[in-house]
Design a protein around this motif. Structure first.
Motif, mmCIF file in Angstrom:
data_model
loop_
_atom_site.group_PDB
_atom_site.id
_atom_site.type_symbol
_atom_site.label_atom_id
_atom_site.label_comp_id
_atom_site.label_asym_id
_atom_site.label_seq_id
_atom_site.Cartn_x
_atom_site.Cartn_y
_atom_site.Cartn_z
ATOM 1 N N LYS A 37 8.011 -10.916 15.376
ATOM 2 C CA LYS A 37 8.665 -9.602 15.360
ATOM 3 C C LYS A 37 8.802 -9.068 13.942
ATOM 4 O O LYS A 37 8.459 -7.912 13.668
ATOM 5 N N ILE A 38 9.295 -9.900 13.026
ATOM 6 C CA ILE A 38 9.526 -9.434 11.656
ATOM 7 C C ILE A 38 8.214 -9.134 10.950
ATOM 8 O O ILE A 38 8.099 -8.153 10.209
ATOM 9 N N LYS A 39 7.199 -9.952 11.167
ATOM 10 C CA LYS A 39 5.895 -9.669 10.567
ATOM 11 C C LYS A 39 5.332 -8.348 11.089
ATOM 12 O O LYS A 39 4.694 -7.591 10.347
ATOM 13 N N SER A 40 5.579 -8.048 12.360
ATOM 14 C CA SER A 40 5.122 -6.771 12.926
ATOM 15 C C SER A 40 5.897 -5.609 12.331
ATOM 16 O O SER A 40 5.328 -4.543 12.059
ATOM 17 N N GLN A 41 7.188 -5.788 12.118
ATOM 18 C CA GLN A 41 7.997 -4.725 11.527
ATOM 19 C C GLN A 41 7.603 -4.466 10.079
ATOM 20 O O GLN A 41 7.514 -3.305 9.649
ATOM 21 N N VAL A 42 7.390 -5.543 9.318
ATOM 22 C CA VAL A 42 7.010 -5.400 7.910
ATOM 23 C C VAL A 42 5.622 -4.791 7.801
ATOM 24 O O VAL A 42 5.360 -3.950 6.938
ATOM 25 N N GLY A 43 4.720 -5.219 8.705
ATOM 26 C CA GLY A 43 3.367 -4.677 8.719
ATOM 27 C C GLY A 43 2.339 -5.579 8.094
ATOM 28 O O GLY A 43 1.287 -5.115 7.649
ATOM 29 N N GLU A 222 16.252 -0.993 12.546
ATOM 30 C CA GLU A 222 15.896 -2.377 12.231
ATOM 31 C C GLU A 222 14.527 -2.447 11.566
ATOM 32 O O GLU A 222 14.329 -3.190 10.589
ATOM 33 N N THR A 223 13.570 -1.674 12.059
ATOM 34 C CA THR A 223 12.212 -1.699 11.508
ATOM 35 C C THR A 223 12.202 -1.243 10.055
ATOM 36 O O THR A 223 11.618 -1.900 9.184
ATOM 37 N N VAL A 224 12.835 -0.109 9.779
ATOM 38 C CA VAL A 224 12.868 0.408 8.407
ATOM 39 C C VAL A 224 13.633 -0.547 7.495
ATOM 40 O O VAL A 224 13.250 -0.765 6.339
ATOM 41 N N LYS A 225 14.700 -1.143 8.002
ATOM 42 C CA LYS A 225 15.471 -2.098 7.211
ATOM 43 C C LYS A 225 14.617 -3.290 6.790
ATOM 44 O O LYS A 225 14.667 -3.724 5.630
ATOM 45 N N ARG A 226 13.827 -3.832 7.708
ATOM 46 C CA ARG A 226 12.981 -4.976 7.378
ATOM 47 C C ARG A 226 11.935 -4.617 6.328
ATOM 48 O O ARG A 226 11.613 -5.420 5.448
ATOM 49 N N LYS A 227 11.383 -3.416 6.417
ATOM 50 C CA LYS A 227 10.407 -2.990 5.417
ATOM 51 C C LYS A 227 11.059 -2.903 4.040
ATOM 52 O O LYS A 227 10.465 -3.303 3.029
ATOM 53 N N MET A 228 12.282 -2.379 3.995
ATOM 54 C CA MET A 228 12.989 -2.262 2.728
ATOM 55 C C MET A 228 13.348 -3.627 2.163
ATOM 56 O O MET A 228 13.312 -3.843 0.941
ATOM 57 N N GLN A 229 13.699 -4.561 3.030
ATOM 58 C CA GLN A 229 14.025 -5.913 2.579
ATOM 59 C C GLN A 229 12.807 -6.628 2.005
ATOM 60 O O GLN A 229 12.912 -7.378 1.028
ATOM 61 N N ALA A 230 11.648 -6.405 2.612
ATOM 62 C CA ALA A 230 10.441 -7.140 2.225
ATOM 63 C C ALA A 230 9.768 -6.554 0.988
ATOM 64 O O ALA A 230 9.180 -7.280 0.187
ATOM 65 N N GLN A 231 9.827 -5.221 0.810
ATOM 66 C CA GLN A 231 9.070 -4.589 -0.272
ATOM 67 C C GLN A 231 9.621 -4.948 -1.648
ATOM 68 O O GLN A 231 10.824 -4.895 -1.881
ATOM 69 N N GLY A 240 3.758 -7.395 1.383
ATOM 70 C CA GLY A 240 3.033 -7.286 2.649
ATOM 71 C C GLY A 240 3.404 -6.076 3.476
ATOM 72 O O GLY A 240 2.914 -5.925 4.597
ATOM 73 N N VAL A 241 4.243 -5.180 2.946
ATOM 74 C CA VAL A 241 4.650 -3.995 3.697
ATOM 75 C C VAL A 241 3.474 -3.035 3.813
ATOM 76 O O VAL A 241 2.737 -2.815 2.852
ATOM 77 N N ASP A 242 3.316 -2.429 4.998
ATOM 78 C CA ASP A 242 2.140 -1.592 5.261
ATOM 79 C C ASP A 242 2.258 -0.174 4.729
ATOM 80 O O ASP A 242 1.292 0.587 4.780
ATOM 81 N N VAL A 243 3.441 0.242 4.243
ATOM 82 C CA VAL A 243 3.601 1.544 3.594
ATOM 83 C C VAL A 243 4.428 1.367 2.327
ATOM 84 O O VAL A 243 5.246 0.442 2.241
ATOM 85 N N HIS A 244 4.213 2.231 1.352
ATOM 86 C CA HIS A 244 4.978 2.183 0.112
ATOM 87 C C HIS A 244 5.917 3.379 0.083
ATOM 88 O O HIS A 244 5.544 4.490 0.449
ATOM 89 N N PHE A 252 11.306 6.223 6.265
ATOM 90 C CA PHE A 252 11.146 6.845 7.580
ATOM 91 C C PHE A 252 9.985 7.835 7.568
ATOM 92 O O PHE A 252 9.137 7.847 8.471
ATOM 93 N N ILE A 253 9.954 8.679 6.527
ATOM 94 C CA ILE A 253 8.918 9.710 6.447
ATOM 95 C C ILE A 253 7.532 9.086 6.342
ATOM 96 O O ILE A 253 6.584 9.493 7.042
ATOM 97 N N GLN A 254 7.381 8.083 5.464
ATOM 98 C CA GLN A 254 6.082 7.448 5.264
ATOM 99 C C GLN A 254 5.598 6.725 6.521
ATOM 100 O O GLN A 254 4.407 6.764 6.853
ATOM 101 N N VAL A 255 6.522 6.067 7.201
ATOM 102 C CA VAL A 255 6.143 5.352 8.425
ATOM 103 C C VAL A 255 5.661 6.323 9.487
ATOM 104 O O VAL A 255 4.606 6.126 10.108
ATOM 105 N N VAL A 256 6.408 7.390 9.707
ATOM 106 C CA VAL A 256 6.035 8.377 10.725
ATOM 107 C C VAL A 256 4.748 9.093 10.343
ATOM 108 O O VAL A 256 3.862 9.330 11.176
ATOM 109 N N ARG A 257 4.605 9.447 9.055
ATOM 110 C CA ARG A 257 3.426 10.181 8.606
ATOM 111 C C ARG A 257 2.161 9.329 8.682
ATOM 112 O O ARG A 257 1.095 9.800 9.105
#
Length: 344
Positions: A37-43, A222-231, A240-244, A252-257
């Motif tokens: 789950k967390i790897k999927s959220q981080v990307g 939760e998804t955005v939080k995990r990306k922020m924690q990992a980046q 390993g985050v899929d957006v910067h 939020f904007i980068q993920v949606v865009r």
């Protein structure tokens, strides 16, 4: 409106022990799903080929050990989280409780949300550690163990890095609490009987239902939080985050865009498969531990059922009940009357 009555039959230490043991067991059993789950959220690249392939890729690159990365940090977080949550919840509920010990449902939900935020504030660095350990490859680690991870993040990125994304915990706590509490507190209507009569199977289903609804409501946070924690600019591939991004709103904007709105629910399959049995096991294990404690306290006749002990005043607290037993035992000592056990 439903209401919940305060139950004083367990001591504070017994409640803490029950919740801690139940949480440790349920998290350890479902750790592989939490990793996916967390790897999927981080990307990370593991999630690019779908849910089933993620397990295979993790096993190929990291072995079985990879499915329990971060589990120690997650379990260690349970004990201070539980202690702070119970303490905060008890104090907040006490402020809203009427003279007979009842509290309206909406106030109980509000109290649960505030207590959750207070507990998260204390234990949040361990959640960041869990995310970093899971996002990395354990065969080429940047972090080794919980203490090393905490120390390295603090020294290289500063104290604020250990609380990156905390505002999303605050925002997500209330939809989670609303979904979980609203479902669980009204289950007496679903089962047509009071909660203390629920069987282990009913407790399992109840936990699954509450967890499923609450997680669906709070998952984008939760998804955005995990990306922020990992980046981190100091980690390979930014962790390993899929957006910067720069900050919560930009994330939020980068993920949606770049990934679409539905990407805010990346990993929901693994999360559902994980959180449903995790909460089911949590509630069921807690109830079983509670039965053992109630039996030791003298409220029920067996640790295998909730059948009340005859003649025992269920309104008495554990220490009060012990005092009553001691008084009756001393009063009957040496007499020819029936024994204490037969009288109680």
């Amino acid at each position: 409106m439903a209401s919940v009555k305060k139950d004083n039959r367990l001591t504070s230490s017994q409640s803490f022990m029950c919740v801690g043991f139940a949480g440790f067991f349920s998290k350890t059993v479902t750790s592989p799903l939490e990793v996916v789950k967390i790897k999927s959220q981080v990307g990370t690249f593991h999630c690019k080929r779908g849910f089933c392939q993620s397990f295979l890729l993790i096993y190929q690159h990291e072995g079985l050990r990879g499915f329990w990365k971060g589990n120690l940090a997650s379990c260690l977080r349970l004990f201070p989280y539980t202690a702070v949550h119970l303490s905060a919840y008890k104090k907040i509920v006490h402020l809203h409780m009427d003279q007979v010990g009842f509290i309206p449902q909406w106030r109980a939900i509000f109290a649960g949300g505030l207590a959750g935020v207070a507990a998260a504030l204390v234990t949040y660095p361990l959640e960041v550690v869990e995310t970093r350990l899971i996002a990395q490859n354990c065969r080429q680690p940047m972090y080794i163990g919980v203490v090393h991870t905490l120390s390295k993040i603090y020294r290289s990125e500063g104290l604020l890095a250990l609380y990156r994304g905390f505002s999303l915990t605050v925002l997500g706590a209330f939809p989670f609490s609303i979904g979980c509490c609203a479902v669980y507190m009204n289950l007496d209507k679903l089962w047509q009987e009071p909660p203390f009569r629920f069987t282990p199977l009913q407790n399992f289903i109840s936990g699954c239902l509450a967890a499923g609804v609450s997680q669906a409501l709070s998952y984008p946070f939760e998804t955005v939080k995990r990306k922020m924690q990992a980046q981190s600019a100091r980690l390979p591939h930014f962790g390993g985050v899929d957006v910067h991004f720069n900050g919560m709103i930009d994330c939020f904007i980068q993920v949606v865009r770049n990934k679409g709105v539905l990407s805010l629910w990346n990993g929901l399959t693994a999360n559902t498969l994980k959180i449903v049995p995790c909460f089911g096991l949590l509630y069921t294990c807690f109830e079983m531990c509670k039965q053992v404690c109630l039996y030791r306290n003298g409220y029920i006749v067996s640790p295998l059922s909730y059948k009340l002990a005859p003649g025992v005043d269920q309104s008495l607290g554990p220490y009060e009940l012990e005092e009553v037993k001691r008084y009756l035992k001393n009063r009957n000592f040496g007499s020819g009357e029936s024994s204490f056990g037969n009288r109680w």
